[in-house]
Design a protein around this motif. Structure first.
Motif, mmCIF file in Angstrom:
data_model
loop_
_atom_site.group_PDB
_atom_site.id
_atom_site.type_symbol
_atom_site.label_atom_id
_atom_site.label_comp_id
_atom_site.label_asym_id
_atom_site.label_seq_id
_atom_site.Cartn_x
_atom_site.Cartn_y
_atom_site.Cartn_z
ATOM 1 N N GLU A 137 -8.906 -3.346 8.762
ATOM 2 C CA GLU A 137 -7.833 -2.344 8.775
ATOM 3 C C GLU A 137 -7.126 -2.345 10.133
ATOM 4 O OE1 GLU A 137 -8.976 1.399 7.003
ATOM 5 O OE2 GLU A 137 -7.837 2.495 8.499
ATOM 6 N N PHE A 160 0.884 -1.154 0.000
ATOM 7 C CA PHE A 160 0.000 0.000 0.000
ATOM 8 C C PHE A 160 0.934 1.219 0.000
ATOM 9 C CE2 PHE A 160 -4.392 0.838 2.255
ATOM 10 C CZ PHE A 160 -4.874 1.385 1.102
ATOM 11 N N TRP A 194 -9.281 0.324 -5.201
ATOM 12 C CA TRP A 194 -9.400 0.282 -3.731
ATOM 13 C C TRP A 194 -10.036 1.590 -3.258
ATOM 14 C CZ3 TRP A 194 -8.851 0.932 1.399
ATOM 15 C CH2 TRP A 194 -8.476 -0.136 2.212
ATOM 16 N N CYS A 221 -5.169 -4.543 5.769
ATOM 17 C CA CYS A 221 -4.203 -3.489 5.455
ATOM 18 C C CYS A 221 -3.647 -2.958 6.771
ATOM 19 C CB CYS A 221 -4.824 -2.396 4.605
ATOM 20 S SG CYS A 221 -6.295 -1.630 5.285
ATOM 21 N N MET A 234 -16.657 1.336 10.653
ATOM 22 C CA MET A 234 -15.351 1.069 10.060
ATOM 23 C C MET A 234 -15.003 -0.427 10.095
ATOM 24 S SD MET A 234 -14.681 4.135 9.269
ATOM 25 C CE MET A 234 -13.012 4.701 9.069
ATOM 26 N N TRP A 286 -0.347 6.118 8.118
ATOM 27 C CA TRP A 286 -0.336 5.733 6.693
ATOM 28 C C TRP A 286 0.553 6.705 5.916
ATOM 29 C CZ3 TRP A 286 -2.706 1.184 5.750
ATOM 30 C CH2 TRP A 286 -3.654 0.747 6.665
ATOM 31 N N HIS A 339 -6.149 10.961 -2.086
ATOM 32 C CA HIS A 339 -6.607 10.683 -0.714
ATOM 33 C C HIS A 339 -7.654 11.729 -0.320
ATOM 34 C CE1 HIS A 339 -6.302 9.564 3.595
ATOM 35 N NE2 HIS A 339 -6.086 8.363 3.073
ATOM 36 N N HIS A 340 -8.032 11.752 0.955
ATOM 37 C CA HIS A 340 -9.131 12.639 1.372
ATOM 38 C C HIS A 340 -8.837 14.122 1.077
ATOM 39 C CE1 HIS A 340 -10.046 8.932 3.241
ATOM 40 N NE2 HIS A 340 -9.737 9.199 4.497
ATOM 41 N N TRP A 346 -17.836 5.679 4.239
ATOM 42 C CA TRP A 346 -18.669 5.846 5.426
ATOM 43 C C TRP A 346 -19.502 7.123 5.421
ATOM 44 C CZ3 TRP A 346 -13.235 5.633 5.654
ATOM 45 C CH2 TRP A 346 -12.587 6.873 5.748
ATOM 46 N N HIS A 353 0.748 5.340 0.632
ATOM 47 C CA HIS A 353 0.016 6.574 0.910
ATOM 48 C C HIS A 353 0.952 7.733 0.612
ATOM 49 C CE1 HIS A 353 -3.138 4.238 2.779
ATOM 50 N NE2 HIS A 353 -3.828 5.329 3.020
ATOM 51 N N ARG A 371 -15.294 -1.371 -0.037
ATOM 52 C CA ARG A 371 -15.632 0.007 0.319
ATOM 53 C C ARG A 371 -16.224 0.782 -0.855
ATOM 54 N NH1 ARG A 371 -10.760 1.576 4.597
ATOM 55 N NH2 ARG A 371 -10.728 -0.484 5.576
ATOM 56 N N TYR A 424 -5.825 3.293 -5.250
ATOM 57 C CA TYR A 424 -6.753 3.679 -4.183
ATOM 58 C C TYR A 424 -7.407 4.977 -4.626
ATOM 59 C CZ TYR A 424 -7.590 6.090 0.401
ATOM 60 O OH TYR A 424 -8.091 6.799 1.466
ATOM 61 N N ASP A 426 -12.136 4.144 -0.580
ATOM 62 C CA ASP A 426 -12.085 4.480 0.834
ATOM 63 C C ASP A 426 -12.987 5.694 1.040
ATOM 64 O OD1 ASP A 426 -11.266 4.209 3.413
ATOM 65 O OD2 ASP A 426 -9.235 4.955 3.108
HETATM 66 O O1 FHN Z 1 -9.003 7.611 6.611
HETATM 67 C C1 FHN Z 1 -8.329 6.623 5.908
HETATM 68 C C2 FHN Z 1 -6.883 6.525 6.316
HETATM 69 O O2 FHN Z 1 -6.257 7.745 6.148
HETATM 70 C C3 FHN Z 1 -6.207 5.452 5.466
HETATM 71 O O3 FHN Z 1 -6.226 5.792 4.119
HETATM 72 C C4 FHN Z 1 -6.883 4.143 5.655
HETATM 73 C C5 FHN Z 1 -6.331 3.011 4.829
HETATM 74 O O4 FHN Z 1 -7.186 1.947 4.791
HETATM 75 N N1 FHN Z 1 -8.322 4.250 5.343
HETATM 76 C C6 FHN Z 1 -9.062 5.320 5.995
HETATM 77 C C7 FHN Z 1 -9.639 4.940 7.255
HETATM 78 O O5 FHN Z 1 -10.366 3.763 7.131
#
Ligand code: FHN
Length: 456
Positions: A283, A49, A224, A298, A265, A305, A120-121, A229, A51, A257, A164, A226
């Motif tokens: 996770e 993985f 992948w 993971c 989660m 991460w 990512h977020h 939620w 990040h 997901r 991801y 994420d």
């Molecule tokens: O909020 C994310 C976190 O930063 C990271 O990427 C993980 C990896 O599975 N996933 C989230 C939390 O479930």
């Protein structure tokens, strides 16, 4: 003159056809059965993985503040406004990034696939997106398509390339962008805290971005997701997205997901009903026992991460190798994380652990790749894995008396040390167990493997 025009026209048509067919490929691959589609992934067992994003410059620190938990949450945890945070993508220039070197580090560790955070977020994309300017080509001085370089390096070295993608997007005004920064994880499940424009983000931004990643970078092993939620994201979107992905690349594997089947989660789907997705995603945890469906655990090597130099809680080599074995003995895959820094370097502590895992998997890979879950409960001394008519005893705690106790129902045809196939070990069956006479000293200080050929 006429001929000259014709030549130019033919040349242009050829260039256009070549560009659209090489860059915009809708896979022509034959749709495989689900078992055939999952086969490479089930056999692989071990993946990397990664990040990596603008947060990798920040390292989880702002003045005297250190972000708790994962440093990839810097934007949220360190209270950056969108405007302030944009400065990081604007200075993202990881000149030491070397895709070939990254892939060979994964390969040498015994990993068979790589999953990188395309976004990512924080919302910043590591590829050349035509849907957005908030990416490495338009916002950053780096101007190299990271996803492209990594996908090419993976292909060259025989590693499956996977990406991801975060459904959560703190930067996009139609996702969490307009709620930010008064929006935190505790509100993510609250149906009253949604962005009414989220369906537009889904349709016009997120889906096309996922489409770009599937159409422009060759075969994608796994998508992948994420951030499933958040209450803005619905099961209808999840099912639609899964279908969209499989229509473009019929054999791609998608994690659970993508839909809304899990509670909070939790790793595995556990809500009533039908949900899209091919495997569960526990996770930072390994289930106690095997699970009767596909799953992948993971995990981070320290506690973060994203790159976080202040986090020194590194798991030991021994722990990581034993975790790999534990996971395989329960029928899962292990996706182990690396958080490269803002220059494009893997942390040295991570490299050391990758090297140690590589040394072990090179010697003992036969007992891991393609192996299935243990048919027995976990023994006190370690774990079992199985392949056809062979059982592998992975010994974590080497017996002090030189006698390894196997489950009594095991009928041994031949027992050897996996790393010394010529040394036959004698066995004695008693009414309570089968004893294997092993050397007094463990051949491997982390996990020693005994190969047991079974009598029919
Ligand atoms: O909020 C994310 C976190 O930063 C990271 O990427 C993980 C990896 O599975 N996933 C989230 C939390 O479930």
């Amino acid at each position: 003159m006429k001929n000259y025009k014709k030549i130019i026209l033919v040349a242009l048509v050829t260039i256009f056809t070549f560009q659209t067919s090489s860059a915009q490929t809708k896979s022509k691959a034959k749709k495989l059965s689900d078992d055939a589609r999952m086969e490479w992934w089930r056999d692989s067992k071990f993946g990397m993985f990664i990040h990596w994003g603008a947060y990798s410059i920040i390292g989880g620190e702002r003045g005297t503040k250190i972000a708790g938990g994962g440093a990839e949450w810097a934007m949220d945890k360190l209270d950056y406004t969108i405007e302030d945070y944009e400065k990081f993508p604007e200075m993202f220039n990881p000149v030491l990034f070397d895709a070939d070197a990254w892939v060979s580090m994964a390969k040498n560790a015994g990993m068979k696939y790589i999953v990188i955070t395309s976004k990512h977020h924080e919302g910043f994309g590591l590829w050349d997106s035509k849907v957005s300017d908030y990416d490495v080509m338009d916002t950053s001085p780096f101007k190299r398509d990271i996803i492209k370089e990594l996908s090419i390096a993976c292909k060259k070295q025989g590693i499956k390339f996977c990406f991801y993608y975060s459904i959560v997007d703190w930067h996009h005004p139609q996702a969490q962008g307009n709620l930010y920064p008064n929006y935190n994880i505790s509100q993510h499940d609250d149906p009253s805290v949604v962005n009414p424009e989220f369906p537009e983000y889904y349709e016009n931004y997120m889906k096309p971005q996922v489409g770009e990643l599937l159409k422009n970078y060759g075969d994608i092993g796994v998508v992948w997701f994420d951030g499933d939620w958040i209450s803005d994201y619905t099961t209808e979107m999840g099912k639609d997205l899964y279908k969209y992905i499989r229509d473009i690349q019929p054999n791609t594997i998608v994690n659970n997901r993508v839909d809304k089947g899990r509670t909070g989660m939790d790793g595995m789907d556990n809500k009533p009903g039908e949900f899209a997705g091919d495997f569960g995603t526990p996770e930072q945890e390994i289930p106690d026992t095997g699970i009767d469906s596909d799953w992948e655990a993971c995990m981070t090597m320290n506690g973060s991460w994203g790159y976080k130099p202040s986090d020194n809680k590194w798991k030991s080599n021994e722990d990581l190798i034993q975790k790999l074995v534990d996971i395989v003995s329960k029928g899962g895959n292990f996706l182990l994380n690396i958080g490269p820094d803002g220059f494009g370097r893997f942390p040295s502590e991570s490299i050391r652990r990758l090297n140690a895992m590589g040394e072990w998997t090179k010697k003992n890979g036969e007992a891991i790749y393609g192996a299935s879950a243990s048919p027995f409960e976990k023994p006190k001394w370690g774990r079992y894995t199985k392949k056809d008519n062979v059982l592998y005893a992975h010994v974590f705690n080497w017996p002090k008396d030189g006698l390894l106790k196997l489950h009594k129902s095991i009928k041994v045809k031949k027992a050897t040390l996996l790393t010394a196939p010529k040394t036959k070990l004698s066995t004695i069956a008693t009414s309570r167990e089968v004893l294997v006479d092993v050397p007094m000293l463990a051949p491997d200080t982390t996990v020693s493997v005994i190969k047991i050929e079974l009598a029919n």
